[in-house]
Design an enzyme around this catalytic site. Structure first.
Site, mmCIF file in Angstrom:
data_model
loop_
_atom_site.group_PDB
_atom_site.id
_atom_site.type_symbol
_atom_site.label_atom_id
_atom_site.label_comp_id
_atom_site.label_asym_id
_atom_site.label_seq_id
_atom_site.Cartn_x
_atom_site.Cartn_y
_atom_site.Cartn_z
ATOM 1 N N ALA A 194 -21.262 35.246 40.310
ATOM 2 C CA ALA A 194 -20.026 35.273 40.670
ATOM 3 C C ALA A 194 -19.244 34.031 40.368
ATOM 4 C CB ALA A 194 -19.615 35.877 41.991
ATOM 5 N N ASP A 195 -19.748 33.072 40.907
ATOM 6 C CA ASP A 195 -19.265 31.558 40.885
ATOM 7 C C ASP A 195 -18.969 31.110 39.316
ATOM 8 O OD1 ASP A 195 -18.552 30.892 43.360
ATOM 9 O OD2 ASP A 195 -20.565 30.143 43.776
ATOM 10 N N LEU A 196 -20.050 31.336 38.799
ATOM 11 C CA LEU A 196 -19.798 30.915 37.284
ATOM 12 C C LEU A 196 -19.061 31.647 36.280
ATOM 13 C CD1 LEU A 196 -23.855 30.292 36.817
ATOM 14 C CD2 LEU A 196 -22.107 28.573 37.052
#
Length: 424
Positions: A194-196
């Site tokens: 999700a961050d990436l």
């Protein structure tokens, strides 16, 4: 492996001349700004100065072990996690809680094309560094905010973390073994996707905003949310639900829409069989010596194979157990049937294709003569992504950047005495 030094680096980069003021930390924001830096942008990373016995800087500097080891094998104070998301940046330590620090950041923003931050909603306004305030003074600025839930909506003030977003955004409902099998139940993905993905979507949005700015003279606000990105990356599974209104369930290593497309046990381990169409299935059956299955009406088309998944897998598994992995991989490659091994990371970085594509880069580091980093996957023929700088030491470039800003030695000494900037 690609070794980067001044004599081999092509110049300029695709984003040469673009300055990015990076007020982000941890992963989503730094992943975005590292991508911009790989493409040639001058990224100035603003970090907390050490204070009150705290080390300061991006939280991930301390997210170890493992930590970077120097040439004598001694651990330094920078974690591998930090090194993986912060190459090609210059580090400046500034205390944003002090008015003098806020004034310095405004001076840096005046020279920037892009500002990226991932503070909680409302925090930047307390410092006078929010999008509305800065763009009033600097209308050409592209201002990118990355938060868990965005600047609007009922969750906007909540903190957002990748793990929680993977659950809330549906990814864990479709990741992991089926509930009725051993080890069944929800699983997160092994990296913080999700961050990436948010970092990559933010990169695309910033480049679009810069294109618009160059055409109109006006910057704009980029509002990125981890939850939005997570929902978007549900891709075909999200589309499946919206078409049927039936939530897909965990399928383990199987594909929801294609069969056979999963991990199979073989004589000496496992392999991935990824049959993507009916022609490939026919070739697989011939290579495997089970030609009759290709003519069976239950399995003749992918739609039929999906409907009869359990029966087909039960028939294929004994066949695949008859040969070792490498024999299967050779036979399937010859038959042009997609298949592959399941490598650990040692095997990944030793793989000849990975090495030949330059996915490991070497760069000199202040604490190590040669540091290996995962390289950018972006391949551009005229302006390739490149590693120009190692991940910076905390505050390594404070004096140089502030000197460029017109902050002389006497003023820097005063700011250091006040704790506004970190030690030299």
């Amino acid at each position: 492996m690609t070794r980067m030094d001044a004599s081999t680096l092509p110049t300029p980069g695709a984003l040469d001349g673009v300055r990015v003021l990076d007020l982000s930390r941890v992963l989503a924001g730094p992943w975005c700004t590292q991508t911009l830096a790989d493409l040639g942008a001058d990224v100035i990373k603003v970090e907390r100065p050490p204070a009150d016995g705290q080390r300061g800087g991006d939280d991930t500097r301390g997210w170890g072990p493992p930590f970077l080891a120097d040439d004598e094998g001694r651990d330094t104070d920078d974690a591998a996690y930090f090194l993986g998301a912060n190459r090609n940046k210059r580090s400046v330590t500034i205390d944003l809680a002090q008015p003098a620090g806020q004034a310095l950041v405004k001076r840096l923003a005046a020279q920037a094309d892009v500002l990226v931050e991932n503070f909680k909603v409302g925090d930047m306004a307390r410092y006078g560094l929010d999008a509305e305030s800065l763009r009033r003074e600097f209308p050409r600025l592209v201002y990118c905010s990355i938060t868990g839930f965005g600047q609007t909506g009922p969750y906007r003030e909540r903190a957002g973390y990748d793990y929680a977003i993977q659950g809330l955004g549906g990814l864990m409902s479709v990741t992991g073994e089926r509930d009725d099998k051993p080890g069944g139940g929800p699983q997160k993905v092994g990296v913080a996707v999700a961050d990436l993905f948010t970092g990559l979507y933010a990169t695309v949005a910033i480049l679009a905003a810069l294109r618009h700015r160059d055409a109109t003279g006006q910057g704009q606000v980029v509002d990125m949310a981890l939850l939005d990105s997570q929902v978007a990356m549900l891709a075909n599974l999200g589309a499946n639900y919206l078409v049927t209104h039936q939530p897909p369930r965990r399928a383990g290593n199987a594909h929801q829409n294609i069969v056979p497309y999963q991990v199979f046990e073989v004589a000496d381990g496992h392999l991935i069989l990824a049959v993507g169409n009916d022609g490939q299935f026919d070739r697989f059956c011939r290579a495997a010596g089970c030609e009759a299955l290709a003519g069976d009406e239950r399995f003749a088309t992918n739609a039929a194979r999906v409907r009869h998944r359990e029966a087909l897998v039960a028939l294929l598994q004994p066949v695949l157990l008859t040969r070792p992995r490498d024999a299967w991989l050779a036979a399937l490659e010859a038959a042009k049937v997609p298949a592959g091994p399941i490598n650990d990371l040692g095997q990944v970085f030793a793989d000849p294709q990975v090495r030949s594509r330059g996915m490991v880069a070497q760069v000199a580091h202040p604490r190590r003569r040669s540091l290996e980093l995962v390289a950018s996957p972006i391949k551009l023929s005229a302006t390739p992504a490149q590693v120009r700088r190692p991940p910076p030491l905390l505050g390594e470039h404070t004096d140089a950047v502030l000197e460029e800003l017109g902050v002389g030695a006497a003023e820097r000494a005063r700011l250091r005495a006040q704790g506004v900037i970190g030690p030299a």
